[in-house]
Design an enzyme around this catalytic site. Structure first.
Site, PDB file in Angstrom:
ATOM      1  N   LYS A  50      -5.962  -5.165  16.397  1.00  0.00           N
ATOM      2  CA  LYS A  50      -5.152  -4.043  15.728  1.00  0.00           C
ATOM      3  C   LYS A  50      -3.477  -4.113  15.746  1.00  0.00           C
ATOM      4  O   LYS A  50      -2.984  -3.444  14.807  1.00  0.00           O
ATOM      5  CB  LYS A  50      -5.493  -2.771  16.556  1.00  0.00           C
ATOM      6  CG  LYS A  50      -6.713  -2.521  17.084  1.00  0.00           C
ATOM      7  CD  LYS A  50      -7.011  -1.234  17.817  1.00  0.00           C
ATOM      8  CE  LYS A  50      -8.357  -1.187  18.528  1.00  0.00           C
ATOM      9  NZ  LYS A  50      -8.505  -0.370  19.687  1.00  0.00           N
ATOM     10  N   ASP A  76       0.774  -9.818  15.102  1.00  0.00           N
ATOM     11  CA  ASP A  76       2.071  -9.208  15.649  1.00  0.00           C
ATOM     12  C   ASP A  76       2.817 -10.035  16.433  1.00  0.00           C
ATOM     13  O   ASP A  76       4.114 -10.424  16.120  1.00  0.00           O
ATOM     14  CB  ASP A  76       1.653  -8.112  16.307  1.00  0.00           C
ATOM     15  CG  ASP A  76       0.537  -8.363  17.293  1.00  0.00           C
ATOM     16  OD1 ASP A  76       0.234  -9.485  17.535  1.00  0.00           O
ATOM     17  OD2 ASP A  76      -0.003  -7.537  18.329  1.00  0.00           O
ATOM     18  N   ASP A  82       1.432 -16.200  20.884  1.00  0.00           N
ATOM     19  CA  ASP A  82       1.985 -16.510  22.459  1.00  0.00           C
ATOM     20  C   ASP A  82       1.501 -17.961  22.627  1.00  0.00           C
ATOM     21  O   ASP A  82       2.207 -18.789  22.354  1.00  0.00           O
ATOM     22  CB  ASP A  82       1.087 -15.504  23.467  1.00  0.00           C
ATOM     23  CG  ASP A  82       1.281 -15.686  24.803  1.00  0.00           C
ATOM     24  OD1 ASP A  82       2.271 -16.607  25.094  1.00  0.00           O
ATOM     25  OD2 ASP A  82       0.633 -15.105  25.618  1.00  0.00           O
ATOM     26  N   PHE A 112       6.356  -9.433  28.545  1.00  0.00           N
ATOM     27  CA  PHE A 112       5.255  -8.628  27.844  1.00  0.00           C
ATOM     28  C   PHE A 112       5.924  -7.427  27.086  1.00  0.00           C
ATOM     29  O   PHE A 112       6.675  -6.739  27.926  1.00  0.00           O
ATOM     30  CB  PHE A 112       4.405  -7.919  28.901  1.00  0.00           C
ATOM     31  CG  PHE A 112       3.280  -7.496  28.106  1.00  0.00           C
ATOM     32  CD1 PHE A 112       1.980  -8.280  28.057  1.00  0.00           C
ATOM     33  CD2 PHE A 112       2.988  -6.221  27.947  1.00  0.00           C
ATOM     34  CE1 PHE A 112       0.689  -7.899  27.281  1.00  0.00           C
ATOM     35  CE2 PHE A 112       1.811  -5.754  27.302  1.00  0.00           C
ATOM     36  CZ  PHE A 112       0.817  -6.482  26.977  1.00  0.00           C
ATOM     37  N   ASP A 158       0.335  -3.241  21.877  1.00  0.00           N
ATOM     38  CA  ASP A 158      -0.431  -2.287  22.698  1.00  0.00           C
ATOM     39  C   ASP A 158       0.054  -2.777  24.150  1.00  0.00           C
ATOM     40  O   ASP A 158       0.310  -3.954  24.486  1.00  0.00           O
ATOM     41  CB  ASP A 158      -1.764  -1.995  22.578  1.00  0.00           C
ATOM     42  CG  ASP A 158      -2.505  -3.127  23.178  1.00  0.00           C
ATOM     43  OD1 ASP A 158      -2.332  -4.365  22.526  1.00  0.00           O
ATOM     44  OD2 ASP A 158      -3.331  -3.045  24.220  1.00  0.00           O
TER      45      ASP A 158
HETATM   46  P1  IMP Z   1      -2.144 -16.092  21.704  1.00  0.00           P
HETATM   47  O1  IMP Z   1      -3.741 -16.364  21.349  1.00  0.00           O
HETATM   48  O2  IMP Z   1      -1.938 -16.507  23.005  1.00  0.00           O
HETATM   49  O3  IMP Z   1      -1.346 -16.734  20.786  1.00  0.00           O
HETATM   50  O4  IMP Z   1      -2.246 -14.655  21.715  1.00  0.00           O
HETATM   51  C1  IMP Z   1      -1.808 -13.666  20.767  1.00  0.00           C
HETATM   52  C2  IMP Z   1      -2.269 -12.327  20.903  1.00  0.00           C
HETATM   53  O5  IMP Z   1      -2.205 -12.030  22.357  1.00  0.00           O
HETATM   54  C3  IMP Z   1      -1.752 -11.270  20.255  1.00  0.00           C
HETATM   55  O6  IMP Z   1      -2.445 -11.215  18.859  1.00  0.00           O
HETATM   56  C4  IMP Z   1      -1.573 -10.118  20.653  1.00  0.00           C
HETATM   57  O7  IMP Z   1      -2.542  -9.246  20.446  1.00  0.00           O
HETATM   58  C5  IMP Z   1      -1.583 -10.437  22.326  1.00  0.00           C
HETATM   59  N1  IMP Z   1      -0.297 -10.551  23.151  1.00  0.00           N
HETATM   60  C6  IMP Z   1       0.304 -11.683  23.358  1.00  0.00           C
HETATM   61  N2  IMP Z   1       1.410 -11.204  24.024  1.00  0.00           N
HETATM   62  C7  IMP Z   1       1.531  -9.680  23.910  1.00  0.00           C
HETATM   63  C8  IMP Z   1       2.589  -8.975  24.318  1.00  0.00           C
HETATM   64  O8  IMP Z   1       3.546  -9.232  24.862  1.00  0.00           O
HETATM   65  N3  IMP Z   1       2.332  -7.687  24.131  1.00  0.00           N
HETATM   66  C9  IMP Z   1       0.875  -7.119  23.447  1.00  0.00           C
HETATM   67  N4  IMP Z   1       0.136  -8.018  23.175  1.00  0.00           N
HETATM   68  C10 IMP Z   1       0.629  -9.539  23.365  1.00  0.00           C
HETATM   69 MG    MG Z   2      -3.625  -9.502  18.656  1.00  0.00          MG
END
Ligand code: IMP
Ligand code: MG
Length: 173
Positions: free
Chosen positions: A41, A98, A101, A150, A157
């Site tokens: 979302k 959004d 990470d 974070f 969210d």
């Molecule tokens: P990745 O797969 O590790 O790149 O994570 C990306 C997903 O983790 C994003 O789509 C977000 O939903 C969530 N995410 C990563 N960091 C944050 C944060 O600081 N706040 C909120 N959601 C996060």
């Molecule tokens: Mg996400």
């Protein structure tokens, strides 16, 4: 009850970034338009602003990807639901999230989309969390950068709260 938020990126800063990203994406895409896959979302609000700032014609699709087992901790498996039967054959695709990470969400989604024969797959994240990512998982486009914080707001969210804030705030500053 009013909550105190530590604003990291104001609504104005976000709007400037969205406009810049839209202009860059427009320069790279042809008149055929682009299939925009919105990663729900979190990307819902960013994507809504982005597609309206872009001149390129878009077709919108929505996928839900979640990898967080609670509000903070990345989980082991990425679960997917939504417009999974989308036809992207020979189209330009832009996957919108959004925040990036580790890069796993966008990498797995790109691989999945690439298997359906698009002309091209690009990825965009409004925010890049740079500290935990391998260099081969960079998004094609990103706007803002943070290190290991974070953050929440503007779609992101904190345990399903605060997606509706017009700015991005820092949790536990
Ligand atoms: P990745 O797969 O590790 O790149 O994570 C990306 C997903 O983790 C994003 O789509 C977000 O939903 C969530 N995410 C990563 N960091 C944050 C944060 O600081 N706040 C909120 N959601 C996060
Ligand atoms: Mg996400």
């Amino acid at each position: 009850m009013a909550t105190e938020h530590t604003v990291l990126f104001s609504a104005d800063v976000i709007a400037e970034n969205v406009a810049e990203l839209a202009a860059r994406i427009d320069r790279d895409h042809s008149d055929d338009g682009v299939v925009v896959i919105v990663v729900m979302k979190g990307a819902a609000i960013f994507a809504s602003d982005l597609v309206r700032a872009m001149a390129t014609e878009t077709e919108l699709a929505y996928l839900t990807a979640s990898s967080y087992v609670d509000g903070f901790t990345p989980g082991e498996t990425l679960s997917l639901s939504g417009d999974l039967d989308l036809d992207v054959g020979d189209r330009d695709v832009l996957i919108v999230d959004d925040i990036i990470d580790t890069g796993r969400t966008l990498a797995e989604l790109s691989t999945m989309v690439a298997a359906h024969g698009p002309r091209r797959v690009a990825t965009v994240a409004l925010v890049s969390k740079t500290s935990r990512r391998s260099p081969d998982a960079e998004p094609d486009y990103h706007g803002l950068e943070i290190s290991d914080e974070f953050i929440y707001g503007y779609g992101l969210d904190w345990d399903e709260r605060y997606r509706d804030l017009p700015f991005i705030a820092l949790a536990n500053p």
